[in-house]
Design a protein around this motif. Structure first.
Motif, PDB file in Angstrom:
ATOM      1  N   UNK A   1       5.260   3.222  -6.974  1.00 58.88           N
ATOM      2  CA  UNK A   1       4.010   3.389  -6.232  1.00 58.88           C
ATOM      3  C   UNK A   1       3.924   4.818  -5.707  1.00 58.88           C
ATOM      4  N   UNK A   2       2.749   5.193  -5.193  1.00 62.87           N
ATOM      5  CA  UNK A   2       2.573   6.545  -4.669  1.00 62.87           C
ATOM      6  C   UNK A   2       3.171   6.637  -3.273  1.00 62.87           C
ATOM      7  N   UNK A   3       3.947   7.674  -3.013  1.00 67.55           N
ATOM      8  CA  UNK A   3       4.608   7.834  -1.725  1.00 67.55           C
ATOM      9  C   UNK A   3       4.925   9.303  -1.496  1.00 67.55           C
ATOM     10  N   UNK A   4       5.159   9.658  -0.225  1.00 65.36           N
ATOM     11  CA  UNK A   4       5.596  11.020   0.068  1.00 65.36           C
ATOM     12  C   UNK A   4       7.115  11.087   0.194  1.00 65.36           C
ATOM     13  N   UNK A   5       7.779   9.920   0.216  1.00 67.74           N
ATOM     14  CA  UNK A   5       9.242   9.890   0.310  1.00 67.74           C
ATOM     15  C   UNK A   5       9.859   9.652  -1.072  1.00 67.74           C
TER      16      UNK A   5
ATOM     17  N   UNK B   1      -1.162  11.771   3.120  1.00 67.83           N
ATOM     18  CA  UNK B   1      -1.860  12.673   2.202  1.00 67.83           C
ATOM     19  C   UNK B   1      -2.891  11.892   1.389  1.00 67.83           C
TER      20      UNK B   1
ATOM     21  N   UNK C   1       0.846  -1.200   0.000  1.00 66.68           N
ATOM     22  CA  UNK C   1       0.000   0.000   0.000  1.00 66.68           C
ATOM     23  C   UNK C   1       0.873   1.238   0.000  1.00 66.68           C
ATOM     24  N   UNK C   2       0.398   2.234  -0.667  1.00 66.73           N
ATOM     25  CA  UNK C   2       1.108   3.501  -0.650  1.00 66.73           C
ATOM     26  C   UNK C   2       1.166   4.014   0.795  1.00 66.73           C
ATOM     27  N   UNK C   3       2.309   4.506   1.207  1.00 66.71           N
ATOM     28  CA  UNK C   3       2.536   4.839   2.611  1.00 66.71           C
ATOM     29  C   UNK C   3       2.356   6.327   2.840  1.00 66.71           C
ATOM     30  N   UNK C   4       1.211   6.850   2.472  1.00 69.91           N
ATOM     31  CA  UNK C   4       1.115   8.298   2.578  1.00 69.91           C
ATOM     32  C   UNK C   4      -0.124   8.746   3.334  1.00 69.91           C
TER      33      UNK C   4
ATOM     34  N   UNK D   1      -6.624   7.466  -6.214  1.00 67.09           N
ATOM     35  CA  UNK D   1      -5.589   6.864  -7.049  1.00 67.09           C
ATOM     36  C   UNK D   1      -5.655   7.412  -8.475  1.00 67.09           C
TER      37      UNK D   1
ATOM     38  N   UNK E   1       9.606   4.425  -1.245  1.00 67.94           N
ATOM     39  CA  UNK E   1       8.456   4.085  -0.386  1.00 67.94           C
ATOM     40  C   UNK E   1       8.869   3.153   0.754  1.00 67.94           C
ATOM     41  N   UNK E   2       8.002   2.985   1.761  1.00 66.56           N
ATOM     42  CA  UNK E   2       8.357   2.174   2.927  1.00 66.56           C
ATOM     43  C   UNK E   2       8.600   0.716   2.556  1.00 66.56           C
TER      44      UNK E   2
ATOM     45  N   UNK F   1      -1.455   0.920  -7.437  1.00 68.91           N
ATOM     46  CA  UNK F   1      -1.220   0.847  -5.996  1.00 68.91           C
ATOM     47  C   UNK F   1      -2.335   0.106  -5.255  1.00 68.91           C
TER      48      UNK F   1
ATOM     49  N   UNK G   1      -1.552  -3.492  -5.405  1.00 68.25           N
ATOM     50  CA  UNK G   1      -0.463  -3.742  -4.465  1.00 68.25           C
ATOM     51  C   UNK G   1      -1.014  -3.859  -3.040  1.00 68.25           C
ATOM     52  N   UNK G   2      -1.941  -2.973  -2.713  1.00 69.45           N
ATOM     53  CA  UNK G   2      -2.540  -2.997  -1.376  1.00 69.45           C
ATOM     54  C   UNK G   2      -3.269  -4.309  -1.132  1.00 69.45           C
TER      55      UNK G   2
ATOM     56  N   UNK H   1       2.538  14.072  -2.864  1.00 65.48           N
ATOM     57  CA  UNK H   1       2.640  12.672  -3.276  1.00 65.48           C
ATOM     58  C   UNK H   1       3.356  12.556  -4.620  1.00 65.48           C
ATOM     59  N   UNK H   2       4.360  11.675  -4.651  1.00 57.43           N
ATOM     60  CA  UNK H   2       5.035  11.417  -5.927  1.00 57.43           C
ATOM     61  C   UNK H   2       5.210   9.911  -6.061  1.00 57.43           C
ATOM     62  N   UNK H   3       5.934   9.509  -7.105  1.00 54.03           N
ATOM     63  CA  UNK H   3       6.135   8.090  -7.335  1.00 54.03           C
ATOM     64  C   UNK H   3       7.447   7.634  -6.716  1.00 54.03           C
TER      65      UNK H   3
ATOM     66  N   UNK I   1      -4.341  11.032  -8.787  1.00 55.44           N
ATOM     67  CA  UNK I   1      -2.900  11.174  -8.561  1.00 55.44           C
ATOM     68  C   UNK I   1      -2.092  10.473  -9.640  1.00 55.44           C
ATOM     69  N   UNK I   2      -2.639   9.378 -10.179  1.00 54.73           N
ATOM     70  CA  UNK I   2      -1.873   8.661 -11.195  1.00 54.73           C
ATOM     71  C   UNK I   2      -2.071   9.232 -12.586  1.00 54.73           C
TER      72      UNK I   2
ATOM     73  N   UNK J   1      -3.528  14.773 -12.447  1.00 57.87           N
ATOM     74  CA  UNK J   1      -3.221  15.771 -11.420  1.00 57.87           C
ATOM     75  C   UNK J   1      -3.771  17.154 -11.768  1.00 57.87           C
TER      76      UNK J   1
ATOM     77  N   UNK K   1       5.079  -1.137  -9.622  1.00 59.66           N
ATOM     78  CA  UNK K   1       3.719  -0.710  -9.941  1.00 59.66           C
ATOM     79  C   UNK K   1       3.713  -0.032 -11.305  1.00 59.66           C
TER      80      UNK K   1
END
Lengths: 208, 208
Positions: free
Chosen positions: B62-66, A6, A1-4, A30, B69-70, B88, B91-92, B54-56, A33-34, A37, B106
């Motif tokens: 995948x979508x993440x803020x870092x 936001x 899962x996306x870890x956000x 999703x 991703x984690x 994503x 993936x979840x 949020x970016x990739x 964002x994918x 935007x 992803x």
């Protein structure tokens, strides 16, 4: 899962939309964002703009950007008729028929005691003041000096809509106003075999 | 009808959401403006925040803020396995099974020539570079010095998902990578009588 957070926050926010559950909200988040935007920012700007600029018409309560909406401000409309609807969407449906040239009063919903929605929540006092105004001495104006001569109840034909129509009808009749209700009957283009019994019974009773 | 461009703009904007047509969009706009203006602003802020933050993931898309991703940053994950999913959300779904401890890649969707979605649009080159990297001289790394030893194709079992899996599988096999596909078969808890024939045929072929 996306870890956000936001993304989680956006999904939660989308659940504020009517008819949107957890899965739809996640899909919306999703998707934007994918794939879209710019669309996401467009929605955000449209929300800000709408909340900032849209208010209720001072006369009929519908949504408008002016003090008084175009319908109420239109000198061509028949000011002696006032049609009561539950929502601006219902008003739009009536307007599309091109069969009505009077004015409207848009309730803020319908009476729903179980949900805690009472007469004050749907602006009934504003409606009564509009249909049967009082003079400077606080007395109800007599029928001949009122602008509105007929109130047409066009709330929905659901249990709550019928109850709302009943309450408004009783109150206005006791103030000496002529009150009518949209006709119940068989929808245009339908076959009797497939129409529900309650509708057929009403169509029989109200035959003309 | 409410005479507002702001409302019209909001209704149009809501149609950017997947699965939302003209009527739903109008209902959403009316609902927020009539009953939940704080909710409208909450959605607007959540959209702004999400688009901004949020970016990739640099590794798995995948979508993440870092930056990473984690999941990709987790040293406990098995880095020799790479599971390819469409979104994503897929993936979840896999993560919720707790049955997979490898990494993910992803895609940005699925191949869909009719909609103009080709290999470059869903990041296939990034996947190939990730699974079978090249050395400084531009040659593919030999199998023994690669981090990824197996690519598991977990795209959807739709026509487009299958085509996407086929294209990726062919390309990776030609680069000497071991490629597997999620098993097709009878869903857990289902009765054969109600399972479609294609699924039963696959379950027979892949019996174990």
């Amino acid at each position: 899962m996306a870890d956000t957070n936001a993304l989680e926050g956006l999904t939660q926010a989308f659940r504020k939309l009517p008819g949107v559950g957890a899965k739809s909200a996640a899909r919306m988040a999703f998707h934007l964002l994918q794939h879209d935007r710019p669309g996401a920012l467009q929605i955000a700007r449209a929300l800000d703009h709408a909340v900032e600029s849209i208010r209720h018409c001072a006369l009929c309560n519908t949504l408008t950007e002016q003090e008084v909406c175009v319908t109420c401000a239109n000198p061509q409309r028949d000011r002696s008729k006032l049609c009561v609807v539950e929502t601006p969407a219902d008003q739009a449906a009536l307007e599309r028929t091109l069969a009505y040239r009077g004015l409207y009063f848009v309730l803020m919903g319908k009476l729903s005691p179980l949900d805690g929605v009472g007469p004050n929540d749907i602006g009934l006092q504003k409606l009564f003041d509009r249909a049967v105004p009082r003079n400077a001495q606080g007395q109800l104006l007599p029928a001949e000096s009122r602008e509105v001569q007929e109130v047409i109840l066009a709330t929905n034909f659901t249990a709550e809509g019928e109850a709302t129509a009943h309450v408004i009808g009783q109150a206005l009749k006791s103030r000496g106003m002529q009150v009518t209700r949209l006709a119940r009957g068989v929808p245009v283009g339908s076959e009797l075999e497939y129409v529900d019994l309650g509708t057929i019974a009403h169509a029989l009773t109200d035959r003309r």
